[in-house]
Scaffold this motif. Structure first.
Motif, PDB file in Angstrom:
ATOM      1  N   ALA A  62      -2.435  15.358   3.552  1.00 41.88           N
ATOM      2  CA  ALA A  62      -3.821  15.766   3.326  1.00 41.88           C
ATOM      3  C   ALA A  62      -4.780  14.607   3.530  1.00 41.88           C
ATOM      4  CB  ALA A  62      -3.971  16.335   1.915  1.00 41.88           C
ATOM      5  N   ILE A  63      -4.383  13.412   3.113  1.00 44.27           N
ATOM      6  CA  ILE A  63      -5.237  12.236   3.282  1.00 44.27           C
ATOM      7  C   ILE A  63      -5.246  11.782   4.739  1.00 44.27           C
ATOM      8  CG2 ILE A  63      -5.523   9.816   2.632  1.00 44.27           C
ATOM      9  CD1 ILE A  63      -4.329  10.558  -0.102  1.00 44.27           C
ATOM     10  N   GLN A  64      -4.095  11.804   5.418  1.00 47.94           N
ATOM     11  CA  GLN A  64      -4.017  11.425   6.827  1.00 47.94           C
ATOM     12  C   GLN A  64      -4.903  12.319   7.684  1.00 47.94           C
ATOM     13  OE1 GLN A  64       0.221  11.649   7.519  1.00 47.94           O
ATOM     14  NE2 GLN A  64       0.501   9.452   7.228  1.00 47.94           N
ATOM     15  N   MET A  94       0.833  -1.200   0.000  1.00 53.79           N
ATOM     16  CA  MET A  94       0.000   0.000   0.000  1.00 53.79           C
ATOM     17  C   MET A  94       0.866   1.247   0.000  1.00 53.79           C
ATOM     18  SD  MET A  94      -3.104  -0.882   2.639  1.00 53.79           S
ATOM     19  CE  MET A  94      -4.167  -2.295   2.383  1.00 53.79           C
ATOM     20  N   THR A  95       0.412   2.272  -0.696  1.00 56.05           N
ATOM     21  CA  THR A  95       1.132   3.529  -0.768  1.00 56.05           C
ATOM     22  C   THR A  95       0.955   4.322   0.518  1.00 56.05           C
ATOM     23  OG1 THR A  95       0.704   3.561  -3.130  1.00 56.05           O
ATOM     24  CG2 THR A  95       1.448   5.607  -2.134  1.00 56.05           C
ATOM     25  N   GLN A  96       2.021   4.944   1.005  1.00 61.56           N
ATOM     26  CA  GLN A  96       1.934   5.785   2.194  1.00 61.56           C
ATOM     27  C   GLN A  96       1.039   6.993   1.904  1.00 61.56           C
ATOM     28  OE1 GLN A  96       3.221   5.035   5.088  1.00 61.56           O
ATOM     29  NE2 GLN A  96       2.576   6.887   6.167  1.00 61.56           N
ATOM     30  N   PRO A  97       0.000   7.212   2.731  1.00 59.35           N
ATOM     31  CA  PRO A  97      -0.900   8.320   2.444  1.00 59.35           C
ATOM     32  C   PRO A  97      -0.236   9.669   2.679  1.00 59.35           C
ATOM     33  CG  PRO A  97      -1.479   7.278   4.538  1.00 59.35           C
ATOM     34  CD  PRO A  97      -0.437   6.413   3.888  1.00 59.35           C
ATOM     35  N   SER A  98      -0.668  10.667   1.919  1.00 60.20           N
ATOM     36  CA  SER A  98      -0.144  12.009   2.067  1.00 60.20           C
ATOM     37  C   SER A  98      -0.705  12.643   3.336  1.00 60.20           C
ATOM     38  CB  SER A  98      -0.535  12.857   0.851  1.00 60.20           C
ATOM     39  OG  SER A  98      -1.928  13.055   0.833  1.00 60.20           O
ATOM     40  N   VAL A 155     -16.402   9.795  -4.703  1.00 57.95           N
ATOM     41  CA  VAL A 155     -16.698   8.927  -3.556  1.00 57.95           C
ATOM     42  C   VAL A 155     -15.859   7.656  -3.613  1.00 57.95           C
ATOM     43  CG1 VAL A 155     -18.476   7.460  -2.525  1.00 57.95           C
ATOM     44  CG2 VAL A 155     -19.012   9.820  -3.156  1.00 57.95           C
ATOM     45  N   ARG A 156     -15.788   7.016  -4.784  1.00 62.25           N
ATOM     46  CA  ARG A 156     -14.987   5.790  -4.900  1.00 62.25           C
ATOM     47  C   ARG A 156     -13.507   6.076  -4.652  1.00 62.25           C
ATOM     48  NH1 ARG A 156     -17.992   1.408  -3.962  1.00 62.25           N
ATOM     49  NH2 ARG A 156     -19.794   1.281  -5.371  1.00 62.25           N
ATOM     50  N   ALA A 157     -13.049   7.240  -5.084  1.00 59.92           N
ATOM     51  CA  ALA A 157     -11.654   7.605  -4.821  1.00 59.92           C
ATOM     52  C   ALA A 157     -11.422   7.802  -3.328  1.00 59.92           C
ATOM     53  CB  ALA A 157     -11.291   8.873  -5.587  1.00 59.92           C
ATOM     54  N   SER A 158     -12.372   8.421  -2.626  1.00 59.93           N
ATOM     55  CA  SER A 158     -12.252   8.588  -1.172  1.00 59.93           C
ATOM     56  C   SER A 158     -12.172   7.244  -0.466  1.00 59.93           C
ATOM     57  CB  SER A 158     -13.450   9.378  -0.628  1.00 59.93           C
ATOM     58  OG  SER A 158     -13.396  10.713  -1.018  1.00 59.93           O
ATOM     59  N   LEU A 159     -13.049   6.327  -0.861  1.00 61.36           N
ATOM     60  CA  LEU A 159     -13.035   4.991  -0.247  1.00 61.36           C
ATOM     61  C   LEU A 159     -11.718   4.281  -0.524  1.00 61.36           C
ATOM     62  CD1 LEU A 159     -16.697   3.924  -1.121  1.00 61.36           C
ATOM     63  CD2 LEU A 159     -15.825   4.499   1.135  1.00 61.36           C
ATOM     64  N   ALA A 160     -11.216   4.406  -1.761  1.00 55.06           N
ATOM     65  CA  ALA A 160      -9.940   3.767  -2.105  1.00 55.06           C
ATOM     66  C   ALA A 160      -8.788   4.352  -1.298  1.00 55.06           C
ATOM     67  CB  ALA A 160      -9.671   3.920  -3.602  1.00 55.06           C
ATOM     68  N   LEU A 161      -8.777   5.675  -1.140  1.00 53.23           N
ATOM     69  CA  LEU A 161      -7.714   6.315  -0.360  1.00 53.23           C
ATOM     70  C   LEU A 161      -7.805   5.914   1.107  1.00 53.23           C
ATOM     71  CD1 LEU A 161      -7.799   9.861  -2.011  1.00 53.23           C
ATOM     72  CD2 LEU A 161      -5.973   8.166  -2.216  1.00 53.23           C
ATOM     73  N   GLY A 162      -9.021   5.754   1.620  1.00 56.35           N
ATOM     74  CA  GLY A 162      -9.194   5.291   2.994  1.00 56.35           C
ATOM     75  C   GLY A 162      -8.657   3.888   3.197  1.00 56.35           C
ATOM     76  N   GLU A 163      -8.683   3.094   2.130  1.00 56.26           N
ATOM     77  CA  GLU A 163      -8.133   1.733   2.183  1.00 56.26           C
ATOM     78  C   GLU A 163      -6.651   1.690   1.832  1.00 56.26           C
ATOM     79  OE1 GLU A 163     -10.648  -0.063  -0.682  1.00 56.26           O
ATOM     80  OE2 GLU A 163     -12.429  -0.107   0.614  1.00 56.26           O
ATOM     81  N   GLY A 164      -6.064   2.864   1.539  1.00 53.78           N
ATOM     82  CA  GLY A 164      -4.647   2.940   1.202  1.00 53.78           C
ATOM     83  C   GLY A 164      -4.316   2.531  -0.224  1.00 53.78           C
ATOM     84  N   ARG A 165      -5.281   2.606  -1.140  1.00 58.20           N
ATOM     85  CA  ARG A 165      -5.090   2.138  -2.527  1.00 58.20           C
ATOM     86  C   ARG A 165      -5.044   3.348  -3.472  1.00 58.20           C
ATOM     87  NH1 ARG A 165      -9.858  -2.054  -3.268  1.00 58.20           N
ATOM     88  NH2 ARG A 165      -8.740  -2.555  -5.193  1.00 58.20           N
ATOM     89  N   ASN A 193     -13.410   7.660   6.403  1.00 60.29           N
ATOM     90  CA  ASN A 193     -13.616   7.034   7.708  1.00 60.29           C
ATOM     91  C   ASN A 193     -14.501   5.804   7.628  1.00 60.29           C
ATOM     92  OD1 ASN A 193     -12.323   8.798   9.993  1.00 60.29           O
ATOM     93  ND2 ASN A 193     -13.149  10.245   8.512  1.00 60.29           N
ATOM     94  N   LYS A 194     -15.419   5.768   6.655  1.00 60.90           N
ATOM     95  CA  LYS A 194     -16.168   4.526   6.422  1.00 60.90           C
ATOM     96  C   LYS A 194     -15.236   3.441   5.917  1.00 60.90           C
ATOM     97  CE  LYS A 194     -19.593   1.682   5.851  1.00 60.90           C
ATOM     98  NZ  LYS A 194     -19.826   1.320   4.494  1.00 60.90           N
ATOM     99  N   GLY A 195     -14.349   3.802   4.956  1.00 60.55           N
ATOM    100  CA  GLY A 195     -13.401   2.819   4.445  1.00 60.55           C
ATOM    101  C   GLY A 195     -12.440   2.337   5.516  1.00 60.55           C
ATOM    102  N   ALA A 196     -12.044   3.237   6.443  1.00 63.79           N
ATOM    103  CA  ALA A 196     -11.117   2.878   7.522  1.00 63.79           C
ATOM    104  C   ALA A 196     -11.840   2.308   8.743  1.00 63.79           C
ATOM    105  CB  ALA A 196     -10.317   4.111   7.936  1.00 63.79           C
ATOM    106  N   LYS A 197     -13.178   2.218   8.709  1.00 64.40           N
ATOM    107  CA  LYS A 197     -14.004   1.677   9.798  1.00 64.40           C
ATOM    108  C   LYS A 197     -13.857   2.466  11.094  1.00 64.40           C
ATOM    109  CE  LYS A 197     -14.091  -2.977   7.840  1.00 64.40           C
ATOM    110  NZ  LYS A 197     -13.858  -4.429   8.053  1.00 64.40           N
ATOM    111  N   LEU A 198     -13.749   3.794  10.959  1.00 64.40           N
ATOM    112  CA  LEU A 198     -13.689   4.681  12.120  1.00 64.40           C
ATOM    113  C   LEU A 198     -15.104   5.211  12.375  1.00 64.40           C
ATOM    114  CD1 LEU A 198     -10.394   6.589  11.205  1.00 64.40           C
ATOM    115  CD2 LEU A 198     -10.664   4.685  12.812  1.00 64.40           C
TER     116      LEU A 198
END
Length: 455
Positions: A7-9, A1-5, A80-90, A307-312
């Motif tokens: 802004a994403i963190q 998985m790519t390290q999130p930036s 939305v799909r991009a947000s979910l993917a970024l939350g999953e680190g993809r 946060n939905k993708g990360a289950k927070l």
């Protein structure tokens, strides 16, 4: 998985109140400025060409809603799909979604005007244009349809900007476009005296400015989701995933277009072209006020998705509560503005037609009668869309514009004439907001259960 930036963190770590506020400010500036497209066109045209030209633009409004519906289908779904993917680190998946979104929006941006040109006249007649205003509508529509590809591609890329945590750059894209629109409107209409055609050409060129800015951003070093040549390709799988999420706002906009067309038919029947002109002004004011709540949703959308993708779930629930409260406050402020100053709002668009003012003031006050409950309704549809539940989002989004408003438009005008037309919107607002509120209470209980399981 790519390290999130960073802004994403921040979507998972920044205090929610601060994060929503920081995202809201550029989103608010962006959507308000974007709303100026229609408002500036109507102000220039109304003050120079009069109420018939305003009625012509009012008849074109449902067509523009259809155009924007395709933007939401692709743009918001991709975001939305991009947000979910970024939350999953993809991050690589988010880049593929962006590339597919650009291609798909370009295809739709070419096909839509081709089809619209084929059915232009019956479509305008269906949407309630009167004979005296038809020429104005045709002049505007013929040109503005040519900008569909600029609008759709720019909207999609701007949505992904917000999804990856760069709402300020999304604002800059919209800001540059809106400023171009104002300058070009003034030059084409006031200096060159091109009238309605000048307003349409200014809109098309301004949309091109936004698209160019977005391409510049996504090919630069600042973004985490890069637009790379090998990712710019069409994928049926990614298209299905993005449009399944984007279907809810697409359906809402499409229903809004059809409903607005039926509105125009009833307005022409019971109030002639002056009523259509008044409705055009009301739509401009309503669009601007609703966009304040939409900007709140835009600020929250990447937070919901990540946060939905990360289950927070605790953070997700708190974000939803903040947005419902804030949206209600914003809609109450909008209600007060309209009830206290309708005469000034109408005069801003047309100061030369007394009958427009006489009809528009009570109509505007009636139309916004239950506006305080609209904020919560808008948040509910956006929330369920952002957490990947498009069917429920579509149903909730359609309650106002289709399930309640259309039957009311059939029934009330036959009983109350023109006053019945104006009453349809507030009654529909009240009914649909009640339904949305019940689903939000149910969602709150579900999130509390998921939070309890985490312990």
């Amino acid at each position: 998985m790519t390290q999130p930036s960073k802004a994403i963190q921040a979507l998972a770590t920044e205090p929610l109140g601060r994060l929503i506020w920081l995202n809201f400010l550029p989103a608010f500036a962006g959507v308000v400025i974007n709303s100026l497209y229609n408002i500036v066109d109507r102000v220039f045209i109304g003050q120079t060409a009069g109420v018939l030209a305003l009625a012509g633009l009012g008849a074109v409004f449902p067509v523009m809603l259809i155009q924007h519906a395709f933007g939401m289908l692709v743009g918001l779904g991709t975001g939305v799909r991009a947000s979910l993917a970024l939350g999953e680190g993809r991050t690589s998946r988010a880049q593929l979604l962006l590339g597919n979104g650009v291609v798909l929006s370009a295809i739709l941006g070419i096909l839509f005007p081709l089809l619209a040109f084929l059915v232009r006249k019956p479509m305008l007649i269906l949407f309630g244009i009167g004979p005296a205003a038809y020429a104005y509508a045709e002049q505007y529509l013929d040109i503005v349809l040519l900008g569909s590809v600029f609008h759709l591609v720019g909207f999609t890329m701007s949505s992904v900007m917000r999804a990856e945590g760069h709402p300020r750059n999304s604002m800059y894209a919209t800001f540059s476009s809106a400023i171009a629109n104002v300058i070009l409107d003034a030059h084409f209409i006031l200096v060159l005296d091109w009238g309605v055609r000048g307003a349409a050409l200014a809109t098309v060129l301004a949309q091109a400015v936004q698209m160019i800015y977005c391409f510049y951003f996504f090919t630069g070093p600042r973004c985490a989701v890069q637009l790379q040549r090998h990712d710019v390709r069409f994928s049926w799988r990614l298209t299905g995933q993005a449009t399944s999420v984007g279907f809810a706002p697409f359906a809402m906009q499409l229903a809004g277009s059809l409903t607005q067309g039926f509105y125009n038919v009833q307005l022409v029947k019971y109030g002639q072209d002056v009523a259509v002109g008044a409705m055009g002004i009301i739509n401009s004011v309503a669009g601007l006020l609703v966009m304040t709540v939409v900007s709140l949703n835009m600020a929250a959308q990447p937070i919901y998705g990540y946060n939905k993708g990360a289950k927070l779930y605790r953070r997700l629930r708190k974000c939803l509560a903040i947005c419902v409260t804030s949206a209600t406050i914003l809609s109450c402020l909008g209600f007060l503005l309209v009830q206290l100053g309708p005469r000034w709002l109408i005069w801003m668009f047309d100061s030369k037609t007394p009958e427009l003012l006489d009809m528009g003031v009570p109509a505007m006050r009636t139309f916004f009668m239950f506006f305080p409950v609209v904020g919560m309704q808008i948040v509910s549809g956006s929330y369920f869309q952002s957490v990947g539940r498009p069917v429920l989002s579509a149903i909730l989004s359609l309650t106002r514009r289709l399930f309640f408003l259309v039957p009311l438009l059939f029934a009330l005008p036959s009983l109350l004439q023109l006053q019945g037309v104006w009453l349809c919107a507030p009654i529909s607002d009240l009914l649909s907001s009640t339904v949305c509120g019940l689903f939000l209470l149910r969602e709150n209980r579900l999130l509390k259960h998921l939070i309890a399981q985490e312990k």
